[in-house]
Design a protein around this motif. Structure first.
Motif, short mmCIF file in Angstrom:
data_model
loop_
_atom_site.label_atom_id
_atom_site.label_comp_id
_atom_site.label_asym_id
_atom_site.label_seq_id
_atom_site.Cartn_x
_atom_site.Cartn_y
_atom_site.Cartn_z
N UNK A 13 16.60 15.75 20.04
CA UNK A 13 15.96 15.08 21.18
C UNK A 13 14.78 14.22 20.73
N UNK A 14 14.44 13.27 21.57
CA UNK A 14 13.23 12.48 21.35
C UNK A 14 12.03 13.38 21.63
N UNK A 15 11.05 13.36 20.75
CA UNK A 15 9.89 14.23 20.89
C UNK A 15 8.60 13.42 20.94
N UNK A 16 7.65 13.90 21.72
CA UNK A 16 6.33 13.29 21.78
C UNK A 16 5.29 14.32 21.35
N UNK A 17 4.16 13.82 20.90
CA UNK A 17 3.04 14.69 20.52
C UNK A 17 1.92 14.50 21.54
N UNK A 18 1.48 15.60 22.12
CA UNK A 18 0.42 15.54 23.12
C UNK A 18 -0.93 15.87 22.49
N UNK A 19 -1.94 15.12 22.86
CA UNK A 19 -3.30 15.37 22.39
C UNK A 19 -4.18 15.54 23.63
N UNK A 20 -4.69 16.75 23.78
CA UNK A 20 -5.52 17.05 24.96
C UNK A 20 -6.81 16.23 24.93
N UNK A 21 -7.20 15.75 26.08
CA UNK A 21 -8.46 15.03 26.19
C UNK A 21 -9.62 16.00 26.05
N UNK A 22 -10.77 15.55 25.58
CA UNK A 22 -11.94 16.43 25.46
C UNK A 22 -12.30 17.04 26.82
N UNK A 23 -12.88 18.20 26.77
CA UNK A 23 -13.29 18.86 28.01
C UNK A 23 -14.33 18.00 28.71
N UNK A 24 -14.11 17.70 29.97
CA UNK A 24 -15.03 16.80 30.67
C UNK A 24 -16.33 17.50 31.06
N UNK A 25 -17.28 16.70 31.42
CA UNK A 25 -18.54 17.26 31.89
C UNK A 25 -18.30 18.03 33.18
N UNK A 26 -19.22 18.91 33.50
CA UNK A 26 -19.09 19.74 34.69
C UNK A 26 -18.91 18.85 35.92
N UNK A 27 -17.92 19.21 36.72
CA UNK A 27 -17.66 18.45 37.94
C UNK A 27 -16.71 17.28 37.75
N UNK A 28 -16.35 17.00 36.52
CA UNK A 28 -15.44 15.90 36.24
C UNK A 28 -14.02 16.43 36.03
N UNK A 29 -13.03 15.62 36.32
CA UNK A 29 -11.64 16.01 36.14
C UNK A 29 -11.18 15.63 34.74
N UNK A 30 -10.55 16.58 34.06
CA UNK A 30 -10.04 16.28 32.72
C UNK A 30 -8.90 15.27 32.82
N UNK A 31 -8.95 14.19 32.06
CA UNK A 31 -7.85 13.21 32.09
C UNK A 31 -6.59 13.79 31.47
N UNK A 32 -5.44 13.20 31.77
CA UNK A 32 -4.19 13.71 31.19
C UNK A 32 -4.19 13.56 29.68
N UNK A 33 -3.38 14.33 28.98
CA UNK A 33 -3.34 14.22 27.51
C UNK A 33 -2.77 12.88 27.07
N UNK A 34 -3.16 12.47 25.87
CA UNK A 34 -2.56 11.27 25.28
C UNK A 34 -1.21 11.65 24.71
N UNK A 35 -0.28 10.71 24.74
CA UNK A 35 1.08 10.94 24.26
C UNK A 35 1.39 9.98 23.12
N UNK A 36 1.96 10.52 22.04
CA UNK A 36 2.30 9.70 20.88
C UNK A 36 3.73 10.03 20.44
N UNK A 37 4.40 9.06 19.82
CA UNK A 37 5.72 9.34 19.25
C UNK A 37 5.56 10.35 18.13
#
Length: 270
Positions: free
Chosen positions: A123-147
């Motif tokens: 299968x085609x696979x992607x690598x996910x990289x979690x975004x840094x933990x956001x400051x208090x009260x902020x929403x964590x952005x979605x992970x970055x995706x790479x081939x």
């Protein structure tokens, strides 16, 4: 990355043989149309120049049997590679397949419909990289995706075989199979075009692709993925397929095609 706009669904292994066998010849589109047409066509010769003696004029039509061309191709190509998989390809290959693949690539489309006997596994696979933990009260952005590198590795076996081919010998032999290619192209070709035009356009399209070293970022696009870089996403399906091979495999492909083009004399500066 599934190979659709940028990739198909993950469970569907994409297929890029275009490029893989385009070194042998090619041009045409919609393989099923090609394979259903008669096997014998007639190629009209160039009109003799004014003033040339009648005795020097060629016949009104020269028959070119495409089956004979397939036989000729297999004889010529038998010594181009010692890889046993290449020998299996030759058993399944026809000029109609190659003609169709080249036309598709020249038009910017994937050659997959023209080369159904080639496949990749996994299968085609992607690598996910979690975004840094956001400051208090902020929403964590979605992970970055790479081939993922494993997605490129699916093409390694195909490119190993393609890289084993004597591209110079294939280019030198092109003149011998050109009439049969023109015959196959005549079955589905567009008025006013020659097989050489299609082959040249396909080679130029693939050789112009700038390979990407390093991470290639993706973004979700429905059930598939797209390239995050809008300039890359705007490329044709054929050009994006070259990128999906990965940089190392892409270099093998382009090196072989340049060598073929130089000996086939279909590009001024391959």
């Amino acid at each position: 990355m599934p190979d659709s706009t940028a990739t198909p669904p993950p469970k569907r292994g994409p297929l890029w043989p275009f490029v893989l066998l385009i070194i042998l010849v090619a041009g045409g589109f919609l393989a099923w149309r090609v394979l259903e047409r008669p096997q014998t066509v007639f190629v009209a010769p160039h009109s003799p120049d004014a003033g040339v003696a009648v005795t020097e004029a060629v016949d009104a039509a020269v028959p070119a049997n495409i089956d004979d061309g397939d036989t000729q191709l297999r004889k010529l190509a038998a010594g181009w590679s010692s890889d046993p998989i290449f020998a299996k390809w030759l058993d399944l290959l026809s000029l109609r397949h190659l003609v169709a693949a080249a036309q598709l690539v020249a038009d910017g489309a994937s050659p997959r419909p023209a080369l159904p006997f080639l496949s990749i596994t996994g299968p085609f696979m992607v690598r996910e990289v979690e975004a840094p933990k956001p400051a208090k009260g902020k929403v964590r952005p979605p992970p970055q995706l790479f081939i993922a590198t494993s997605s490129y590795a699916r093409y390694d076996a195909l490119l190993r075989v393609f890289g084993s081919v004597n591209a110079a010998a294939a280019g030198d032999a092109y003149a011998q199979v050109r009439p049969f290619c023109e015959a196959a192209f005549g079955e589905i070709g567009r008025p006013g075009k020659r097989f050489d035009d299609v082959l040249t356009a396909a080679l130029r399209r693939v050789l112009a692709v700038k390979l990407i070293d390093g991470e290639v970022e993706l973004v979700p696009k429905g059930a598939v993925y797209a390239f995050k870089d809008p300039a890359v996403e705007a490329l044709s399906a054929a050009e994006k397929q070259v990128l999906r091979l990965g940089p190392e495999n892409g270099r093998v492909l382009q090196r072989q095609l340049r060598e073929f083009a130089a000996h086939a004399k279909v590009l001024e500066n391959p």
